[in-house]
Design an enzyme around this catalytic site. Sequence first.
Site, PDB file in Angstrom:
ATOM      1  N   ASP A   1     -17.361   4.274  -8.436  1.00  0.00           N
ATOM      2  CA  ASP A   1     -16.303   4.727  -7.539  1.00  0.00           C
ATOM      3  C   ASP A   1     -16.252   6.252  -7.546  1.00  0.00           C
ATOM      4  OD1 ASP A   1     -14.036   5.199  -6.046  1.00  0.00           O
ATOM      5  OD2 ASP A   1     -12.867   3.589  -6.958  1.00  0.00           O
TER       6      ASP A   1
ATOM      7  N   HIS B   1     -15.658   2.109  -4.455  1.00  0.00           N
ATOM      8  CA  HIS B   1     -14.230   1.981  -4.180  1.00  0.00           C
ATOM      9  C   HIS B   1     -13.885   0.635  -3.539  1.00  0.00           C
ATOM     10  CE1 HIS B   1     -10.298   3.761  -4.104  1.00  0.00           C
ATOM     11  NE2 HIS B   1     -10.163   3.578  -2.811  1.00  0.00           N
TER      12      HIS B   1
ATOM     13  N   TYR C   1       0.844  -1.203   0.000  1.00  0.00           N
ATOM     14  CA  TYR C   1       0.000   0.000   0.000  1.00  0.00           C
ATOM     15  C   TYR C   1       0.876   1.249   0.000  1.00  0.00           C
ATOM     16  CZ  TYR C   1      -3.738   3.262   0.989  1.00  0.00           C
ATOM     17  OH  TYR C   1      -4.617   4.311   0.908  1.00  0.00           O
TER      18      TYR C   1
ATOM     19  N   SER D   1      -6.287   1.222  -4.572  1.00  0.00           N
ATOM     20  CA  SER D   1      -6.359   2.644  -4.253  1.00  0.00           C
ATOM     21  C   SER D   1      -4.960   3.255  -4.344  1.00  0.00           C
ATOM     22  CB  SER D   1      -6.994   2.837  -2.875  1.00  0.00           C
ATOM     23  OG  SER D   1      -7.369   4.174  -2.692  1.00  0.00           O
TER      24      SER D   1
END
Length: 703
Positions: free
Chosen positions: A637, A672, A473, A553
């Site tokens: 999203d 999302h 991430y 993301s």
Amino acid sequence: MSLKICCLAALALFSTKIMAQKSNLNYPKTEKGNHIDKYFGADVADPYRWLEDDRAENTKAWVKTQVAFTQNYLDKIPYRNDIGKQLKEIWNYEKISAPFEEGNYTYFYKNDGLQAQSVLYRTNTSGKTEVFLDPNKFSDKGTTSLSGVSFNKKGNLVAYSISEGGSDWNKIIIMDVETKKILDEPVTAKFSGASWYKDEGFYYSKYDQPKEGSQLSGMTDMHKVYFHKLGTSVSDDTLIKGGADFKRRYMSIGVSDDERYLILSASDATNGNELYIKDLEKKNSEFVAIQTGYDFNTDIVETVGNTIYVSTDKNAPNKKLQKFDINNPKVWTDVIPETENVLSISTGGGFLFATYMKDAVSIVKQYDFNGKLMREIALPGKGTAGGFGGKKSQKNLYYSFSNFITPSTTFKINAATGVSEVYQKPNVKFSPENYISEQVFYTSKDGTKIPMMISYKKGLKMDGKNPTILYGYGGFNISITPSFSVVNAIWMENGGIYAVANIRGGGEYGKKWHDAGTKMQKKNVFEDFIAAGEYLQKNKYTSPNFMALSGRSNGGLLVGATMTMRPDLAKVAFPGVGVLDMLRYNKFTAGAGWSYDYGTAEDSKEMFEYLKSYSPVHNVKSGKCYPSTMVITGDHDDRVVPAHSFKFGAELQAKQDCKNPVLIRIETDAGHGAGRSTDQVIAENADIISFALFEMGIEKLNK
């Protein structure tokens, strides 16, 4: 029924059938426009600008052809349905949350196994249990989710939030708990809960509604705080704070447990906040500024009379707990000082519970409100513990524990004695004793030591041919701690390795670790990820032909940047709901709030050039062979708008110079990620696993 991967010695060879399929890739046509933007005198072409208009007919037509192309390719993977069946089988177990008390009832969430959404139940004082809210009845497709519930102090009123199609826009519905009668009209809000004040009504946050046609992509940059009084129209709600005279991108508001204080946190980015307190016991009182500016993160943990307890990283990058008197708010004293490990605080049963993160693993200590250490909580192993929150009057609290090979188990703890017992252990068809989850430390390009967790089945031969997913991430101070996933269980059961790199940009080592992966240091994040892949390959866990990169993301940006910087690192890439156009991310919804991490192309020539140098959309080059890629997004999203994925996928399809396919997987009625139905989640993960194995050359699976 388990599946075994066969023919390991020949995994690098594609069958004639697979090669033929790859050679006939005829991507849907994507029209190129001639749009050009200027940044500090530099021309930047944006040929797929038209794809930003997700409601235009030509965009809808393009999406339809991409969906068909992707499904046609995936349909030809011979074991895709088998993987879907196995996922469905392991998913089908009862999931029950920790209980919580409100008024005369004890509430808990439960999913029987394959229900689209978890159901909220309640038990009364005589032991009778009934369904309280069933979001599966909110919509035919199961894509309307229950995103939050908030009860008033008495527990006789509830405001529950629903999200339709995964949107960040929520409807807050007010209901009488006893009669289940709906009160008033729904309140529309975004990035907001509902905080009750007595029986009068509740506070909430919202943006002005975007104009018609831009509900998903329209900018939302001015949060406002309102009070809704029961029995009145939403149009008459009182503006508490916000607007032209107090413009902030994000604002959250809440009433303290004793209902004495109104607490406002305001910010312009996802890091750093202002803090204000209003004493509701004083008539016509104003908000008092406790912290101004955006240099630090400070949150109120608890209030006890005049004493306010705050968690802060001010002069404490790993955070500490302090307190001050509301009548002298400039003098703060330590309750729990900063240590070498990152701190998070929860309260319950009249105690403080300090969860420390040491190398991404939890350590929990219990304190009284004077900062006296009561005990360290004995956890069942190395992993992630969460919970410990509750009302001051509660004798028993609850917490969860899991790691990559231990399904999440709920424990009940006596707050006075610290003694824990298992409350709920899931009946998952998985045997942790057959697996290994090890932590290693590797060296990044600049010499920084990075931790990584590597999980796999015992007896796996480290010959460089193990299918491996590398996940990361690396942003927004978010820590990726060990947690169990049935998807990863299926991956490992079939010979796969699952590796998670705790790269910079996250919060694993506090604010300094976060800042080391922001703005002009953002490339540290990608270099950390690349070094993780190189470590796995050097140590024979896997090799480039058997590695997949995965992230969602900000992690989608991580994958997109890594695969364009080092297209030879991995065979497969999954950029999910990614921030992929770094020159324009701040033009949509709340994207401008991410500038603390990224900076913007308008900040300076230097910042523009730095962003452009790694922006995935702008770094796809002709003549390069990129990994087999599945770009993943949702058509609803409204956080990271699908245009990011559309443009990146179009660039890859146009410029890919080898037979590795580029698919764009677009989920309909999905946002999302949160709130998707169980069927949607299973289908997506079946596609991910089967695509990864197929592209790595695995021709078939043996039962």
